[in-house]
Design a protein around this motif. Structure first.
Motif, PDB file in Angstrom:
ATOM      1  N   ALA A 196      27.100   3.269  -5.357  1.00  0.00           N
ATOM      2  CA  ALA A 196      27.693   4.552  -6.174  1.00  0.00           C
ATOM      3  C   ALA A 196      29.129   4.198  -6.150  1.00  0.00           C
ATOM      4  O   ALA A 196      29.767   4.758  -6.966  1.00  0.00           O
ATOM      5  CB  ALA A 196      27.013   5.554  -5.358  1.00  0.00           C
ATOM      6  N   GLU A 197      29.794   3.933  -4.879  1.00  0.00           N
ATOM      7  CA  GLU A 197      31.106   3.870  -4.891  1.00  0.00           C
ATOM      8  C   GLU A 197      31.725   2.567  -5.899  1.00  0.00           C
ATOM      9  O   GLU A 197      32.536   2.761  -6.588  1.00  0.00           O
ATOM     10  CB  GLU A 197      31.656   3.203  -3.433  1.00  0.00           C
ATOM     11  N   GLN A 205      22.614   7.468   4.749  1.00  0.00           N
ATOM     12  CA  GLN A 205      23.722   7.819   3.698  1.00  0.00           C
ATOM     13  C   GLN A 205      23.124   7.292   2.362  1.00  0.00           C
ATOM     14  O   GLN A 205      22.789   7.719   1.246  1.00  0.00           O
ATOM     15  CB  GLN A 205      24.969   7.132   3.838  1.00  0.00           C
ATOM     16  N   ASP A 206      22.368   6.045   2.570  1.00  0.00           N
ATOM     17  CA  ASP A 206      21.981   5.113   1.475  1.00  0.00           C
ATOM     18  C   ASP A 206      20.650   6.085   1.071  1.00  0.00           C
ATOM     19  O   ASP A 206      20.414   6.091  -0.328  1.00  0.00           O
ATOM     20  CB  ASP A 206      21.546   3.749   1.839  1.00  0.00           C
ATOM     21  N   ARG A 207      19.736   6.458   1.812  1.00  0.00           N
ATOM     22  CA  ARG A 207      18.623   7.126   1.379  1.00  0.00           C
ATOM     23  C   ARG A 207      19.029   8.420   0.576  1.00  0.00           C
ATOM     24  O   ARG A 207      18.459   8.733  -0.166  1.00  0.00           O
ATOM     25  CB  ARG A 207      17.830   7.515   2.782  1.00  0.00           C
ATOM     26  N   TYR A 208      20.234   9.101   1.004  1.00  0.00           N
ATOM     27  CA  TYR A 208      20.425  10.382   0.339  1.00  0.00           C
ATOM     28  C   TYR A 208      20.934  10.051  -1.185  1.00  0.00           C
ATOM     29  O   TYR A 208      20.387  10.413  -2.297  1.00  0.00           O
ATOM     30  CB  TYR A 208      21.731  10.962   1.016  1.00  0.00           C
ATOM     31  N   VAL A 209      21.863   8.833  -1.110  1.00  0.00           N
ATOM     32  CA  VAL A 209      22.184   8.536  -2.545  1.00  0.00           C
ATOM     33  C   VAL A 209      20.974   7.994  -3.377  1.00  0.00           C
ATOM     34  O   VAL A 209      20.773   8.115  -4.605  1.00  0.00           O
ATOM     35  CB  VAL A 209      22.970   7.076  -2.460  1.00  0.00           C
ATOM     36  N   VAL A 260      28.921  11.012  -8.718  1.00  0.00           N
ATOM     37  CA  VAL A 260      29.965  11.706  -8.378  1.00  0.00           C
ATOM     38  C   VAL A 260      29.518  12.833  -7.577  1.00  0.00           C
ATOM     39  O   VAL A 260      30.055  13.134  -6.488  1.00  0.00           O
ATOM     40  CB  VAL A 260      30.937  12.325  -9.663  1.00  0.00           C
ATOM     41  N   GLU A 261      28.436  13.613  -8.134  1.00  0.00           N
ATOM     42  CA  GLU A 261      27.926  14.675  -7.217  1.00  0.00           C
ATOM     43  C   GLU A 261      27.215  14.151  -5.861  1.00  0.00           C
ATOM     44  O   GLU A 261      27.483  14.866  -4.755  1.00  0.00           O
ATOM     45  CB  GLU A 261      26.550  15.154  -8.105  1.00  0.00           C
ATOM     46  N   ALA A 262      26.586  12.859  -5.883  1.00  0.00           N
ATOM     47  CA  ALA A 262      26.187  12.469  -4.628  1.00  0.00           C
ATOM     48  C   ALA A 262      27.065  12.049  -3.634  1.00  0.00           C
ATOM     49  O   ALA A 262      27.192  12.403  -2.471  1.00  0.00           O
ATOM     50  CB  ALA A 262      25.171  11.276  -5.005  1.00  0.00           C
ATOM     51  N   LEU A 263      28.214  11.313  -4.005  1.00  0.00           N
ATOM     52  CA  LEU A 263      29.434  10.901  -3.281  1.00  0.00           C
ATOM     53  C   LEU A 263      30.042  12.295  -2.813  1.00  0.00           C
ATOM     54  O   LEU A 263      30.508  12.095  -1.461  1.00  0.00           O
ATOM     55  CB  LEU A 263      30.127  10.102  -3.888  1.00  0.00           C
TER      56      LEU A 263
END
Length: 285
Positions: free
Chosen positions: A190-191, A164-168, A142-145
């Motif tokens: 994550a989704e 975006q994937d790297r951040y997750v 939830v935080e990451a998204l």
């Protein structure tokens, strides 16, 4: 003191050591941080407006999970000090993103020790523990998204999917150290995990009380009240429609473009304000 410096001081205040003009977290060289060099988190987490919008949206989502909510309800002083709780959360994100590796690892160890001592019973009598891997996984995704969505809406709508994937994945590395499991490595993962949790999410009287206190929390300073209200409205707008529906919160409707444009402008102004050199007395403190 010039107006720009006065505003900058008010914006920086929540991120300073109590009773001091020194930042609570002094950024370490990139190769001495917990996250790897080149992490998108270094850009995303440095944007105060993005993090405030994403952070409030994240908390509104987290409180929909009964076990995540129970830990806050049973073991937090949020009723007396919502601002303090938000500052502690921001400090944890700051130290695990920007601080020296040893300081970040110590902060994670402290959180793990606290979680290991906490537990209780849900309203239906089901026992819970604060260190349950699945609940921690929910909080992590939830935080990451939320932070990623705020960044893409207000700073970088064309952010490449690989970044975006790297951040997750980078956020997941911290969640894993906190005991989360499973930990997705991609935005799509994550989704998918968030969708899997949706049947467990609900609203009750405790959710409504925490939501009310969060959305009515006072700004850090009276002069920041209009900006604070705008950030809260932008956070509500950032929620997926199903989450707004559970909370009974309404979207901005026809005013949505104006809301988003205003929040974009606020973010630009905050970055300009914070780019001002510190006053001599601030830097010497």
């Amino acid at each position: 003191m010039p107006l720009r410096h006065r505003i900058a001081a008010q914006v920086r205040a929540p991120f300073l050591e109590p009773g001091s003009a020194r930042p609570a977290v002094v950024p370490a060289p990139f190769d001495q941080r917990l996250l790897p060099v080149g992490s998108p988190a270094f850009d995303i987490h440095a944007d105060v407006t993005v993090m405030m919008i994403g952070g409030i949206a994240s908390l509104l989502l987290q409180m929909l999970h009964p076990r995540a909510l129970a830990g806050v309800w049973d073991h937090s002083n949020f009723r007396q000090d919502m601002g303090g709780r938000l500052r502690r959360t921001a400090a944890f994100i700051a130290v695990t993103t920007f601080g020296p590796r040893a300081q970040a690892e110590a902060a994670i160890a402290r959180v793990n020790a606290i979680h290991g001592r906490l537990g209780g019973t849900l309203p239906d009598g089901t026992p819970y523990r604060a260190d349950e891997p699945e609940t921690l996984a929910f909080v992590g995704v939830v935080e990451a998204l939320a932070f990623l969505k705020a960044w893409r809406r207000y700073r970088d709508p064309l952010m490449p999917p690989a970044r975006q994937d790297r951040y997750v994945a980078d956020m997941g590395s911290i969640a894993r150290r906190l005991g989360a499991n499973p930990v997705p490595e991609t935005k799509a993962g994550a989704e998918a995990l968030l969708r899997a949790f949706r049947p467990e999410l609900r609203v009750d009287s405790r959710t409504r009380e925490v939501c009310r206190l969060l959305l009515s929390a006072p700004p850090p300073a009276p002069a920041l009240a209009p900006a604070h209200r705008l950030i809260v409205e932008a956070a509500i707008d950032l929620l997926p429609p199903w989450a707004r529906g559970l909370h009974g919160l309404r979207s901005a409707g026809p005013a949505t473009p104006l809301l988003r444009a205003s929040a974009t402008g606020l973010g630009a102004m905050v970055r300009w304000v914070l780019a001002a050199p510190r006053q001599p007395r601030e830097s010497a403190a």
